[in-house]
Enzyme design. Structure first.
Site, PDB file in Angstrom:
ATOM      1  CD  GLU A 120      -7.364   1.320  -1.848  1.00  0.00           C
ATOM      2  OE1 GLU A 120      -7.326   0.176  -1.364  1.00  0.00           O
ATOM      3  OE2 GLU A 120      -7.018   1.711  -3.013  1.00  0.00           O
TER       4      GLU A 120
ATOM      5  CD  GLN B 179      -2.948  -0.986   0.257  1.00  0.00           C
ATOM      6  OE1 GLN B 179      -3.424  -0.040  -0.440  1.00  0.00           O
ATOM      7  NE2 GLN B 179      -3.837  -2.296  -0.035  1.00  0.00           N
TER       8      GLN B 179
ATOM      9  CB  CYS C  72      -7.670   0.379  -6.026  1.00  0.00           C
ATOM     10  SG  CYS C  72      -7.409  -1.168  -7.217  1.00  0.00           S
TER      11      CYS C  72
ATOM     12  CD  GLU D 209      -1.087 -12.112  -3.642  1.00  0.00           C
ATOM     13  OE1 GLU D 209      -0.619 -11.839  -4.717  1.00  0.00           O
ATOM     14  OE2 GLU D 209      -2.172 -11.646  -3.244  1.00  0.00           O
TER      15      GLU D 209
ATOM     16  CE1 TYR E 171      -7.898 -11.118  -6.948  1.00  0.00           C
ATOM     17  CE2 TYR E 171      -9.684 -11.012  -5.541  1.00  0.00           C
ATOM     18  CZ  TYR E 171      -9.110 -10.931  -6.694  1.00  0.00           C
ATOM     19  OH  TYR E 171     -10.025 -11.281  -7.675  1.00  0.00           O
TER      20      TYR E 171
ATOM     21  CG  ASN F 203      -2.319  -4.086   4.430  1.00  0.00           C
ATOM     22  OD1 ASN F 203      -1.341  -3.542   5.153  1.00  0.00           O
ATOM     23  ND2 ASN F 203      -3.177  -3.449   4.017  1.00  0.00           N
TER      24      ASN F 203
ATOM     25  CG  ASP G 250      -7.149  -5.015  -1.308  1.00  0.00           C
ATOM     26  OD1 ASP G 250      -7.854  -4.019  -2.030  1.00  0.00           O
ATOM     27  OD2 ASP G 250      -6.273  -4.682  -0.509  1.00  0.00           O
TER      28      ASP G 250
END
Length: 366
Positions: A357, A189, A323, A238, A217, A222, A298
């Site tokens: 975002e 990020q 995003c 992921e 994802y 995070n 995400d």
């Protein structure tokens, strides 16, 4: 990363415009109010990259106007954090009179942390040798007055790592520190201050949850790591090999042991869950043993594909971090038949640009 000069006096105006735009986009889903998380007005970006322009004896950083391809000289960059601004001139001043470091230096990339660590990637249009490596070590020592600095040299089919190609970021989430390995050229990020707000928002929104969490994802963990406290277990997927390794490393770094990270794309995981394919990795992770009732996604700017939309529809609660609000709206149009939006937020990750975002919480209709 904006190439335009910024005026911090304009910050609240551009933020208000984004808030009103997002409200209008989410209005069809009965969203009238949104949580708003501001960015610092300057020095908010933790990574940056610049081309290096050679002009006789001089050299300087440039960016390009994406519309006109006009070269824009960059001597300072108030968008980036203070450490990047300290390192930018120091690196050029050092290499300017050293041919082995200067010759065919094409680009410099910075990855920094809130704890004064930096990874500097020097990218060349020539192969690098032991002489370069020796002089780069001297540069690393010279830059140590600014913080803990790592240097990587890159050329075509070549990578020279002086010590390591990663830094460790510390984020404060709900007053608790979490440490994250961040590796060169892997996704992180860009705005640490807003990222802390974003993860804290998701943590708060999932308090009192039951069962397990599925995250698609997951990147370097995070969200996975802080949210693990709200669930019995976390199943995180992921596709990036580097990010999977970092997520697993970060679990150990933070002494978190209820997170299972599987290297699978969202599309592959959806196909496995639909019974359309077999997966050795899914079998090894024993994904059928998880009792996931909440899913966090995400996705990249393209949003969720149709199969993944159908997958997340099966969960009682959906945490959607986006995003690209345009593809978020497209996905919400599909999900509104089974879920309602109960909460929404704007995270100003990218001040002074049109990018937004957003986050939404969806609950299954009763």
């Amino acid at each position: 990363m904006t190439h335009q000069a910024i005026n911090s006096d304009d910050y609240q105006i551009q933020l208000s415009n984004k808030v009103e735009l997002l409200k209008s986009m989410l209005a069809p889903f009965a969203v009238s109010e949104i949580d708003v998380y501001e960015s610092p007005k300057t020095h908010y970006r933790m990574r940056a990259e610049f081309r290096v322009w050679h002009d006789g004896d001089d050299l300087f950083y440039i960016m390009f106007n994406p519309d006109t391809r006009e070269k824009i000289r960059v001597d300072s960059f108030p968008v980036a954090n203070e450490l990047i601004n300290d390192l930018m001139p120091a690196i050029l001043d050092y290499v300017r009179g050293r041919p082995n470091l200067r010759k065919k230096l094409f680009q410099v990339e910075f990855l920094t942390t809130t704890t004064n660590e930096a990874l500097v990637s020097l990218i060349y249009h020539r192969q690098l040798d032991e002489t370069w490596q020796r002089e780069a070590l001297e540069l690393k020592h010279d830059l140590s007055k600014f913080g803990k600095i790592e240097i990587v040299g890159r050329a075509k089919k070549q990578k020279l790592c002086l010590e390591k190609d990663w830094v460790v970021e510390t984020l404060i989430i709900d007053e608790k520190p979490y440490r994250f390995q961040q590796v060169e050229n892997s996704f992180t990020q860009p705005n640490a201050a807003v990222n802390q707000h974003m993860v804290s928002w998701a943590l708060n929104a999932t308090k009192g949850s039951h069962g397990d969490l599925l995250e698609l994802y997951c990147g370097n963990g995070n969200f996975s790591l802080p949210l693990a406290q709200n669930f019995n277990r976390v199943l995180a997927t992921e596709i990036s090999k580097t990010s999977v390794a970092s997520a697993r490393y970060n679990c150990e770094l933070n002494d978190i042991h209820n997170v299972t990270v599987v290297r699978m794309s969202a599309e592959e995981f959806s196909a496995v869950m639909a019974g359309d394919r077999e997966s050795r990795r899914a079998n090894e992770a024993e994904i059928e043993s998880f009792d996931c009732r909440t899913v966090l996604v995400d996705p990249p700017r393209a949003g969720l594909d149709a199969d993944t939309v159908e997958l997340v529809r099966n969960y009682d609660s959906i945490v959607y971090i986006s995003c690209n609000p345009e593809t978020l709206v497209e996905n919400l149009e599909s999900l509104q038949s089974t879920h309602n939006v109960s909460r929404a937020a704007l995270f100003d990750q990218f001040p002074y640009t049109h990018h937004m975002e957003a986050g939404v919480i969806l609950k299954r209709k009763t």
